[in-house]
Design an enzyme around this catalytic site. Structure first.
Site, PDB file in Angstrom:
ATOM      1  N   GLY A   7      -7.558 -17.593   3.394  1.00  0.00           N
ATOM      2  CA  GLY A   7      -8.086 -17.842   2.056  1.00  0.00           C
ATOM      3  C   GLY A   7      -6.957 -18.282   1.147  1.00  0.00           C
ATOM      4  N   GLY A   8      -7.323 -18.736  -0.023  1.00  0.00           N
ATOM      5  CA  GLY A   8      -6.338 -19.136  -1.014  1.00  0.00           C
ATOM      6  C   GLY A   8      -5.793 -17.935  -1.767  1.00  0.00           C
ATOM      7  N   ALA A   9      -4.901 -18.207  -2.698  1.00  0.00           N
ATOM      8  CA  ALA A   9      -4.347 -17.145  -3.541  1.00  0.00           C
ATOM      9  C   ALA A   9      -5.473 -16.511  -4.349  1.00  0.00           C
ATOM     10  CB  ALA A   9      -3.272 -17.717  -4.464  1.00  0.00           C
ATOM     11  N   ARG A  10      -5.504 -15.202  -4.365  1.00  0.00           N
ATOM     12  CA  ARG A  10      -6.493 -14.432  -5.113  1.00  0.00           C
ATOM     13  C   ARG A  10      -7.932 -14.711  -4.684  1.00  0.00           C
ATOM     14  NH1 ARG A  10      -3.368 -11.208  -5.533  1.00  0.00           N
ATOM     15  NH2 ARG A  10      -1.747 -11.082  -7.075  1.00  0.00           N
ATOM     16  N   SER A  11      -8.098 -15.051  -3.416  1.00  0.00           N
ATOM     17  CA  SER A  11      -9.433 -15.349  -2.894  1.00  0.00           C
ATOM     18  C   SER A  11     -10.203 -14.097  -2.496  1.00  0.00           C
ATOM     19  CB  SER A  11      -9.328 -16.269  -1.678  1.00  0.00           C
ATOM     20  OG  SER A  11      -8.633 -15.603  -0.633  1.00  0.00           O
ATOM     21  N   THR A  33       4.885  -7.960   5.047  1.00  0.00           N
ATOM     22  CA  THR A  33       5.934  -8.914   5.374  1.00  0.00           C
ATOM     23  C   THR A  33       6.751  -9.361   4.167  1.00  0.00           C
ATOM     24  OG1 THR A  33       4.435 -10.785   5.117  1.00  0.00           O
ATOM     25  CG2 THR A  33       4.605  -9.801   7.326  1.00  0.00           C
ATOM     26  N   HIS A  48       1.300  -2.786  -4.679  1.00  0.00           N
ATOM     27  CA  HIS A  48       0.569  -2.781  -3.407  1.00  0.00           C
ATOM     28  C   HIS A  48       0.761  -1.463  -2.660  1.00  0.00           C
ATOM     29  CE1 HIS A  48      -1.123  -6.840  -2.942  1.00  0.00           C
ATOM     30  NE2 HIS A  48      -0.114  -7.235  -3.708  1.00  0.00           N
ATOM     31  N   ASP A  82      -0.182  -8.283   6.435  1.00  0.00           N
ATOM     32  CA  ASP A  82      -0.375  -8.987   5.170  1.00  0.00           C
ATOM     33  C   ASP A  82       0.989  -9.350   4.612  1.00  0.00           C
ATOM     34  OD1 ASP A  82      -1.629 -10.109   2.993  1.00  0.00           O
ATOM     35  OD2 ASP A  82      -2.393  -8.232   2.190  1.00  0.00           O
TER      36      ASP A  82
END
Length: 168
Positions: A7-11, A33, A48, A82
């Protein structure tokens, strides 16, 4: 089972992967990572860490992803990675030899891992063509990595606006 979540950023791709991990009923190992390269990234990492469920074990590994997966994947575990694009960015900074070696190690290791592995990656090829060689290389390398892993993984999901679409 290996599952690539794109997905894209903030998807909503990470939230979806975390939901799957939580619903798996397995012990969860979260492989992060990201590297703390600047203050803003350090703040993201801190946020996070605080948001993850207390029962999940976190392993921070910016480069040796295949070895980490081989060490921690087990039939009674769900390993959530992630994200692959931050890992790719770290590898690009480490040099071409490290990039080629670690990418190949991951590709070879995935089909043999026990348990459930969730791989989160950005789909970066949907936007404009970047204006500099490094950004174009990153986009191209990310696209190649996603294609290779999509071939290897049993499931592939694309997330847009928080909605998962099953591709495979």
């Amino acid at each position: 089972m290996n599952h690539l979540i794109l997905g894209g950023a903030r998807s909503g791709k990470s939230r979806y992967a975390e939901q799957l991990a939580g619903e798996s009923g397995l012990d969860v190992i979260y492989v992060a990572t990201a590297s703390m390269g600047d203050q803003e990234m350090a703040e993201r990492i801190t946020r996070h860490r605080a948001d993850r469920p207390a029962g999940w074990r976190t392993i921070e590994e910016p480069l040796a992803l295949a070895a980490t997966l081989q060490r921690h994947a087990a039939s009674d575990r769900c390993v959530l990675v992630d994200c692959l694009t931050l890992w790719l960015s770290n590898l690009l900074q480490a040099g071409d030899a490290t990039l080629d070696q670690e990418r190949e190690r991951l590709r070879e290791a995935l089909p043999h891992l026990p348990g459930r592995v969730l791989l989160v990656s950005n789909e970066v090829g949907l936007g404009i063509v970047p204006d500099n060689p490094l950004a174009r290389r990153f986009r191209d390398e990310a696209g190649r990595l996603n294609q290779a892993l999509a071939t290897t993984c049993e499931r592939v999901t694309f997330v847009a606006a928080g909605l998962p679409m099953q591709l495979k």
